[in-house]
Design a protein around this motif. Structure first.
Motif, short mmCIF file in Angstrom:
data_model
loop_
_atom_site.label_atom_id
_atom_site.label_comp_id
_atom_site.label_asym_id
_atom_site.label_seq_id
_atom_site.Cartn_x
_atom_site.Cartn_y
_atom_site.Cartn_z
N GLY A 62 65.63 18.94 105.60
CA GLY A 62 66.95 18.84 106.46
C GLY A 62 66.75 19.64 107.66
N ASP A 63 67.75 20.08 108.50
CA ASP A 63 67.75 20.87 109.73
C ASP A 63 67.96 22.24 109.10
OD1 ASP A 63 67.96 19.15 111.95
OD2 ASP A 63 69.83 18.47 111.29
N ALA A 64 67.32 23.14 109.82
CA ALA A 64 67.13 24.59 109.73
C ALA A 64 67.03 25.41 110.77
CB ALA A 64 65.91 25.04 108.55
N HIS A 65 67.88 25.95 111.27
CA HIS A 65 67.84 26.91 112.65
C HIS A 65 68.51 28.32 112.45
CE1 HIS A 65 66.88 23.34 114.83
NE2 HIS A 65 67.65 22.63 113.96
N HIS A 66 67.94 29.09 113.37
CA HIS A 66 68.53 30.43 113.34
C HIS A 66 69.73 30.13 114.38
CE1 HIS A 66 69.01 34.52 114.97
NE2 HIS A 66 68.20 35.00 113.65
N THR A 67 70.73 31.00 114.24
CA THR A 67 71.78 30.87 115.13
C THR A 67 71.51 30.97 116.68
OG1 THR A 67 72.29 33.07 114.72
CG2 THR A 67 73.76 31.42 113.71
N GLY A 115 58.67 28.56 100.21
CA GLY A 115 58.82 26.90 100.36
C GLY A 115 59.88 26.53 101.55
N MET A 116 60.06 27.39 102.52
CA MET A 116 61.09 27.17 103.48
C MET A 116 60.62 25.85 104.34
SD MET A 116 61.04 30.53 105.58
CE MET A 116 62.34 30.22 106.66
N PRO A 165 70.24 36.25 93.70
CA PRO A 165 69.38 36.24 95.00
C PRO A 165 68.76 34.84 95.11
CG PRO A 165 68.51 37.80 93.08
CD PRO A 165 69.85 37.08 92.60
N ILE A 166 68.09 34.80 96.21
CA ILE A 166 67.42 33.45 96.64
C ILE A 166 65.94 33.49 96.06
CG2 ILE A 166 66.42 32.00 98.52
CD1 ILE A 166 68.95 32.67 100.15
N VAL A 167 65.60 32.34 95.18
CA VAL A 167 64.22 32.49 94.77
C VAL A 167 63.18 31.73 95.67
CG1 VAL A 167 62.79 31.84 92.70
CG2 VAL A 167 65.13 32.64 92.66
N LYS A 168 63.70 30.49 96.09
CA LYS A 168 63.03 29.80 97.03
C LYS A 168 63.42 28.47 97.87
CE LYS A 168 61.72 26.54 93.51
NZ LYS A 168 60.60 25.83 92.68
N MET A 169 62.97 28.06 98.67
CA MET A 169 63.67 26.78 99.29
C MET A 169 63.01 25.63 98.67
SD MET A 169 64.78 27.84 103.20
CE MET A 169 65.74 26.12 103.69
N THR A 170 63.20 24.54 98.87
CA THR A 170 62.85 23.30 98.39
C THR A 170 63.10 22.21 99.24
OG1 THR A 170 64.60 22.52 97.46
CG2 THR A 170 63.39 23.81 95.85
N LYS A 171 62.45 20.94 99.26
CA LYS A 171 62.75 19.97 100.34
C LYS A 171 64.07 19.53 100.42
CE LYS A 171 61.86 15.95 97.53
NZ LYS A 171 61.42 14.51 97.63
N SER A 172 64.95 19.76 99.36
CA SER A 172 66.44 19.34 99.45
C SER A 172 67.33 20.72 99.32
CB SER A 172 66.71 18.42 98.44
OG SER A 172 66.20 19.02 97.02
N LYS A 220 65.10 38.90 119.99
CA LYS A 220 63.99 38.67 118.88
C LYS A 220 64.68 38.22 117.70
CE LYS A 220 59.83 39.83 116.73
NZ LYS A 220 58.61 40.84 116.28
N PRO A 221 64.96 36.90 117.47
CA PRO A 221 65.45 36.48 116.27
C PRO A 221 64.69 36.82 115.01
CG PRO A 221 65.74 34.68 117.65
CD PRO A 221 64.60 35.66 118.37
N TYR A 222 65.50 37.19 113.85
CA TYR A 222 64.85 37.42 112.61
C TYR A 222 65.42 36.34 111.63
CZ TYR A 222 64.17 39.34 107.81
OH TYR A 222 63.65 39.66 106.52
N ILE A 223 64.20 35.84 111.10
CA ILE A 223 64.18 34.80 110.22
C ILE A 223 63.51 35.32 108.93
CG2 ILE A 223 63.92 32.21 109.20
CD1 ILE A 223 63.93 31.38 112.05
N PRO A 224 64.06 35.56 107.62
CA PRO A 224 63.43 36.10 106.39
C PRO A 224 62.39 34.93 105.98
CG PRO A 224 65.66 35.60 105.80
CD PRO A 224 65.57 35.42 107.49
N LYS A 225 61.42 35.34 105.48
CA LYS A 225 60.26 34.56 104.87
C LYS A 225 60.64 34.23 103.45
CE LYS A 225 56.40 35.89 107.68
NZ LYS A 225 57.17 36.54 108.57
N LEU A 226 60.98 32.99 103.30
CA LEU A 226 61.45 32.37 102.00
C LEU A 226 60.43 31.59 101.66
CD1 LEU A 226 65.37 31.69 102.61
CD2 LEU A 226 64.19 33.70 101.74
#
Ligand code: NA7
Length: 534
Positions: free
Chosen positions: A158-163, A152-153, A354-361, A144-150
């Motif tokens: 672009g491409d975004a993938h869990h390994t 604006g993700m 620390p990561i604050v958010k993701m944006t479109k870029s 069960k892959p874990y992807i943190p909730k960021l």
């Protein structure tokens, strides 16, 4: 799908454990079927196809021990990559004629126990239904892959993938601006590859990980021939060693030897590569903080020799360890430390930024904005329990496994849990699992499952269920052993501490494979006490 849909046993998951169960249960004359969500045999090797994905156990013991299988197979590397592992499982499937009893691309979607018939009623996501007297869940510790909730993700273009959810037809990293979040085994494997071809690579590190040198080697005919001579001895040794490997801890205390002797021992283990500097070290590295620190200091010295920049050395191999050495599973690196000497690669420490958010870029941290074409989530798994609690399966009171275990996992010997009659687990919680080489666990713990099923069949029982009092004893044993070690001192997936909100507890049996097998032997010798049969 087989002609009839009524089985003695349905196995869920076609990794080493599930495939072993299929082979053995068929041999014992059970009518058995295996459900596998991916398109082939091999478990995690069907999902992990990201660039660089490879095994962290040497191939000699990362395979089945049946001579009919190893005699006809040749490995090309000491630590094989994912495609070689898939080829190996294809070979096993053909050689043992397994696929006639397997449904691929078929995920178990619902399981209910019918108290009137003492059968499990099963539904799969293709719409088929089936029933089984017993189910054996072999979904592994990393399904069960874990992807943190960021924040604006969803905006990222672009491409975004869990390994572990990497596109099966691959993704080209060439000339891309790549972010890798997470620096466990998966993160550093992708990062090593990305650094070679990407336009720019940014590695986001939360906790420095104590990587060990893999010691990768090409294997040709000579190495394969030598291996075959050694294999029977190596396979036998697995059952005698803590981690199901073909080497074990040094029985002497690391505190009882001179500094010179300890240093020489560490050097030998380091040069041997793989997990030798982890599971082949002084036994008290995991129980004595002072001895543990000597291992950390050795590791730090070796690691810092490879890093030119002082700030970077402090981030990757800090003066003070973030937690005791190797109480999180170490990852094996090949050229990971070297990539930070490349022009195109940078490390961002999430402790400082620390990561604050993701944006479109891209990604915005507390310090700056980064632009990416691709974001790789190498953020791990809801390990050990996630693969089980993910299934829509309820107990005889109508509660899910997640509900039953909400205040702590309870099993008897890591094999079964109360109120889930006729359900067994392989390579799951409260068994050696994450402390054990996968194929060793599949075979040794797998034989415990077979033995229990044979007992039930021979005695003509139609139902078994674990007793809660025995689960409490097993849980206490696990806590007691864990508390004598340094493992609880890290927020690791061993402790369930990598997932926000998950109960922190030792999820595996930390006493080692031989002790675990002895516990099972005791139970079997007393008519499988704790497994109430009727
Ligand atoms: P791991 O070993 O669980 O590694 C996950 C990594 O992701 C680890 O570095 C984590 O940092 C990091 N992580 C997790 N959540 C976050 C968030 N929210 N932000 C930033 N970084 C995060 O998974 P792998 O897939 O690499 O390996 C799993 C097993 O497979 C491995 O043990 C081998 O047996 C093969 P942390 O250390 O928690 O600070």
């Amino acid at each position: 799908m087989a002609e009839s849909n009524e089985f003695d046993v349905v196995i869920v998951g076609a990794g080493f454990s599930g495939v072993y169960q299929l082979i053995r249960l068929r041999e014992e004359g059970f009518k058995v079927h295996l459900l596998e969500a991916s398109g082939g045999l091999g478990g995690i090797w069907q999902w992990n196809c990201y660039p660089g994905a490879r095994v962290d156990t040497h191939c000699e013991i990362y395979q089945f021990s049946r001579k009919e299988l190893w005699a006809g197979w040749r490995w090309t590397e000491r630590f094989p990559g994912w495609s070689e592992m898939r080829a190996y499982f294809d070979y096993v499937g053909k050689k043992m004629d397994l696929l006639k009893d397997v449904s691929l691309n078929c995920r178990l979607s619902k399981a209910r126990y019918n108290e009137n018939t003492d059968n499990w009623e099963l539904e799969v996501d293709t719409g088929s239904k089936m029933s089984a007297k017993f189910i054996v869940i072999c979904t592994g510790f990393a399904s069960k892959p874990y992807i943190p909730k960021l924040d604006g993700m969803e905006l990222f273009e672009g491409d975004a993938h869990h390994t572990a959810l990497w596109p099966q037809d691959g993704l080209d990293l060439k000339e891309k601006r790549v972010a890798v979040i997470g620096t466990g085994a998966s993160g550093i494997q992708v990062a090593q590859e990305a650094a070679l071809v990407s336009k720019h690579l940014t590695v986001f590190q939360r906790t420095p990980n104590m990587y060990l040198p893999m010691g990768q080697k090409d294997y040709g005919p000579k190495e394969n021939e030598r291996m075959k001579e050694e294999l029977p001895g190596r396979f036998k040794r697995r059952g005698e060693c803590f981690g199901g490997f073909d080497f074990d801890f040094i029985p002497t205390s690391g505190a009882d030897v001179s500094d010179v002797e300890r240093e020489e021992t560490y050097e030998k283990l380091w040069q041997a590569g793989g997990f030798n500097f982890w599971l082949g070290t002084y036994h008290d590295v995991f129980t004595d903080e002072k001895v543990n620190r000597t291992a950390y200091e050795f590791w730090k010295k070796k690691t810092r020799e490879r890093i030119k920049d002082k700030d970077l050395a402090q981030k990757l191999a800090p003066s003070e360890p973030p937690h005791p050495y190797a109480v999180k599973r170490p990852s094996l690196e090949q050229w990971y430390f070297d990539i930070f000497n490349y022009e195109n690669t940078e490390l961002v420490s999430l402790r400082d930024e620390p990561i604050v958010k993701m944006t479109k870029s891209g990604i915005v941290t507390s310090e700056r904005e980064y632009e990416f074409d691709m974001v790789v989530f190498a953020t791990g798994f809801d390990a050990v329990t996630g693969g089980l609690t993910n299934i829509d399966i309820t107990d005889t009171d109508g509660n899910t496994l997640g509900e039953r275990w909400s205040d702590g996992v309870r099993t008897h010997l890591g094999l079964a849990t109360s109120k889930f009659p006729n359900m067994l687990m392989g390579y799951g919680p409260q068994a050696p699992t994450g402390f054990c080489n996968g194929p060793s666990s599949a075979e040794y713990q797998g034989e415990c499952i077979i033995e229990l099923l044979l007992y039930i069949r021979d005695k003509k029982f139609s139902r078994f269920e674990t007793e809660e009092s025995f689960e409490n004893i097993w849980r206490e044993k696990i806590v007691e052993i864990a508390d004598q070690t340094l493992f609880p001192k890290a927020d690791s997936w061993y402790m369930g501490a990598n997932i926000p909100g998950k109960k922190k507890e030792m999820l595996m049996y930390p006493g080692g494979l031989p002790k675990y097998l002895e516990e099972f032997r005791q139970c079997a010798a007393h008519q499988f006490e704790g497994f109430k049969c009727s």
